[in-house]
Write a protein that holds these residues in place. Structure first.
Motif, PDB file in Angstrom:
ATOM      1  N   THR A   5      -8.480  40.958 -25.080  1.00 50.49           N
ATOM      2  CA  THR A   5      -7.446  40.902 -24.043  1.00 50.49           C
ATOM      3  C   THR A   5      -7.714  41.946 -22.969  1.00 50.49           C
ATOM      4  O   THR A   5      -7.640  41.659 -21.769  1.00 50.49           O
ATOM      5  CB  THR A   5      -6.043  41.099 -24.659  1.00 50.49           C
ATOM      6  OG1 THR A   5      -5.802  40.044 -25.590  1.00 50.49           O
ATOM      7  CG2 THR A   5      -4.972  41.107 -23.588  1.00 50.49           C
ATOM      8  N   SER A  36      -1.197  49.706 -19.801  1.00 54.51           N
ATOM      9  CA  SER A  36      -0.660  49.188 -21.059  1.00 54.51           C
ATOM     10  C   SER A  36       0.388  48.102 -20.808  1.00 54.51           C
ATOM     11  O   SER A  36       0.481  47.143 -21.567  1.00 54.51           O
ATOM     12  CB  SER A  36      -0.077  50.313 -21.915  1.00 54.51           C
ATOM     13  OG  SER A  36       0.946  50.978 -21.239  1.00 54.51           O
ATOM     14  N   VAL A  37       1.138  48.224 -19.723  1.00 52.26           N
ATOM     15  CA  VAL A  37       2.137  47.207 -19.400  1.00 52.26           C
ATOM     16  C   VAL A  37       1.457  45.865 -19.090  1.00 52.26           C
ATOM     17  O   VAL A  37       2.008  44.801 -19.410  1.00 52.26           O
ATOM     18  CB  VAL A  37       3.060  47.667 -18.252  1.00 52.26           C
ATOM     19  CG1 VAL A  37       2.327  47.741 -16.933  1.00 52.26           C
ATOM     20  CG2 VAL A  37       4.272  46.769 -18.137  1.00 52.26           C
ATOM     21  N   ASP A  38       0.262  45.896 -18.509  1.00 56.69           N
ATOM     22  CA  ASP A  38      -0.491  44.658 -18.263  1.00 56.69           C
ATOM     23  C   ASP A  38      -0.849  43.979 -19.576  1.00 56.69           C
ATOM     24  O   ASP A  38      -0.739  42.753 -19.705  1.00 56.69           O
ATOM     25  CB  ASP A  38      -1.778  44.945 -17.485  1.00 56.69           C
ATOM     26  CG  ASP A  38      -1.535  45.547 -16.122  1.00 56.69           C
ATOM     27  OD1 ASP A  38      -0.544  45.162 -15.473  1.00 56.69           O
ATOM     28  OD2 ASP A  38      -2.339  46.412 -15.704  1.00 56.69           O
ATOM     29  N   ALA A  70       0.725  44.396 -22.449  1.00 54.97           N
ATOM     30  CA  ALA A  70       1.985  43.935 -23.044  1.00 54.97           C
ATOM     31  C   ALA A  70       2.433  42.610 -22.434  1.00 54.97           C
ATOM     32  O   ALA A  70       2.836  41.688 -23.155  1.00 54.97           O
ATOM     33  CB  ALA A  70       3.072  45.004 -22.867  1.00 54.97           C
ATOM     34  N   GLU A  71       2.369  42.512 -21.118  1.00 54.89           N
ATOM     35  CA  GLU A  71       2.780  41.273 -20.445  1.00 54.89           C
ATOM     36  C   GLU A  71       1.847  40.120 -20.789  1.00 54.89           C
ATOM     37  O   GLU A  71       2.303  38.994 -21.014  1.00 54.89           O
ATOM     38  CB  GLU A  71       2.814  41.488 -18.938  1.00 54.89           C
ATOM     39  CG  GLU A  71       3.965  42.342 -18.477  1.00 54.89           C
ATOM     40  CD  GLU A  71       3.903  42.682 -16.994  1.00 54.89           C
ATOM     41  OE1 GLU A  71       2.963  42.257 -16.294  1.00 54.89           O
ATOM     42  OE2 GLU A  71       4.816  43.401 -16.526  1.00 54.89           O
ATOM     43  N   HIS A  72       0.552  40.398 -20.833  1.00 52.69           N
ATOM     44  CA  HIS A  72      -0.427  39.348 -21.097  1.00 52.69           C
ATOM     45  C   HIS A  72      -0.266  38.797 -22.527  1.00 52.69           C
ATOM     46  O   HIS A  72      -0.375  37.597 -22.753  1.00 52.69           O
ATOM     47  CB  HIS A  72      -1.824  39.884 -20.883  1.00 52.69           C
ATOM     48  CG  HIS A  72      -2.914  38.864 -20.933  1.00 52.69           C
ATOM     49  ND1 HIS A  72      -2.690  37.526 -20.974  1.00 52.69           N
ATOM     50  CD2 HIS A  72      -4.257  38.993 -20.939  1.00 52.69           C
ATOM     51  CE1 HIS A  72      -3.839  36.883 -21.013  1.00 52.69           C
ATOM     52  NE2 HIS A  72      -4.795  37.754 -20.995  1.00 52.69           N
ATOM     53  N   ASP A 116       2.501  39.255 -24.425  1.00 51.10           N
ATOM     54  CA  ASP A 116       3.914  39.054 -24.724  1.00 51.10           C
ATOM     55  C   ASP A 116       4.305  39.820 -25.999  1.00 51.10           C
ATOM     56  O   ASP A 116       4.999  39.294 -26.869  1.00 51.10           O
ATOM     57  CB  ASP A 116       4.244  37.567 -24.853  1.00 51.10           C
ATOM     58  CG  ASP A 116       5.734  37.304 -24.743  1.00 51.10           C
ATOM     59  OD1 ASP A 116       6.447  38.119 -24.122  1.00 51.10           O
ATOM     60  OD2 ASP A 116       6.195  36.293 -25.317  1.00 51.10           O
ATOM     61  N   TYR A 117       3.814  41.056 -26.077  1.00 46.37           N
ATOM     62  CA  TYR A 117       4.133  41.962 -27.181  1.00 46.37           C
ATOM     63  C   TYR A 117       4.957  43.116 -26.616  1.00 46.37           C
ATOM     64  O   TYR A 117       4.911  43.391 -25.422  1.00 46.37           O
ATOM     65  CB  TYR A 117       2.869  42.532 -27.809  1.00 46.37           C
ATOM     66  CG  TYR A 117       2.110  41.602 -28.732  1.00 46.37           C
ATOM     67  CD1 TYR A 117       2.370  40.245 -28.806  1.00 46.37           C
ATOM     68  CD2 TYR A 117       1.111  42.107 -29.539  1.00 46.37           C
ATOM     69  CE1 TYR A 117       1.659  39.417 -29.646  1.00 46.37           C
ATOM     70  CE2 TYR A 117       0.388  41.283 -30.388  1.00 46.37           C
ATOM     71  CZ  TYR A 117       0.676  39.942 -30.448  1.00 46.37           C
ATOM     72  OH  TYR A 117      -0.042  39.127 -31.286  1.00 46.37           O
ATOM     73  N   SER A 118       5.641  43.827 -27.483  1.00 44.63           N
ATOM     74  CA  SER A 118       6.417  44.975 -27.042  1.00 44.63           C
ATOM     75  C   SER A 118       5.487  46.113 -26.628  1.00 44.63           C
ATOM     76  O   SER A 118       4.363  46.217 -27.122  1.00 44.63           O
ATOM     77  CB  SER A 118       7.343  45.461 -28.155  1.00 44.63           C
ATOM     78  OG  SER A 118       6.593  46.107 -29.169  1.00 44.63           O
ATOM     79  N   ARG A 119       5.974  46.954 -25.753  1.00 47.15           N
ATOM     80  CA  ARG A 119       5.174  48.100 -25.305  1.00 47.15           C
ATOM     81  C   ARG A 119       4.899  49.047 -26.465  1.00 47.15           C
ATOM     82  O   ARG A 119       3.840  49.668 -26.523  1.00 47.15           O
ATOM     83  CB  ARG A 119       5.871  48.798 -24.153  1.00 47.15           C
ATOM     84  CG  ARG A 119       5.845  47.920 -22.891  1.00 47.15           C
ATOM     85  CD  ARG A 119       6.554  48.529 -21.743  1.00 47.15           C
ATOM     86  NE  ARG A 119       5.769  49.645 -21.210  1.00 47.15           N
ATOM     87  CZ  ARG A 119       6.131  50.368 -20.176  1.00 47.15           C
ATOM     88  NH1 ARG A 119       7.251  50.101 -19.561  1.00 47.15           N
ATOM     89  NH2 ARG A 119       5.385  51.351 -19.766  1.00 47.15           N
TER      90      ARG A 119
END
Length: 106
Positions: free
Chosen positions: A13, A26-28, A30-32, A34-37
């Motif tokens: 990923t 890290s937010v990218d 998480a969004e990609h 669809d997991y929690s931060r």
């Protein structure tokens, strides 16, 4: 280097995001995925300990030279499996972890 299916999925990923974005956060990830931060943070910490990624505290993520080599090796395996499965069935995003778990067993 032998990784778990989850570690392979995260590494691939990060590599995939890096192909389209110059800076990976890290937010990218998480969004990609669809997991929690929190989940992302825990795995990124593990990948840092394995010397596969570099990340300063709350800054961009990048593959280390070792991480890049390992990711490229796993990507080749992933693409071969995906190519073999395409004629049989579609590969939705939900199958990515399954393919990574299969790679772990190889």
């Amino acid at each position: 280097m032998k990784l778990t299916g989850n570690q392979i999925m995260y590494l691939l990923t990060i590599k995939k995001i890096g192909m389209t974005k110059h800076v990976i956060r890290s937010v990218d990830v998480a969004e990609h995925m669809d997991y929690s931060r929190a989940s992302i943070h825990k795995m990124l910490s593990t990948l840092k300990k394995l010397n596969l990624i570099e990340q300063e505290y709350y800054s961009s993520i990048r593959l280390t030279p070792l991480g890049s080599r390992v990711a490229n090796g796993y990507l080749k395996k992933y693409e071969k499996i995906e190519e073999a499965l395409k004629p049989i069935m579609p590969i939705p995003d939900t199958y990515i972890l399954g393919i990574c778990n299969l790679i772990e067993l190889m």
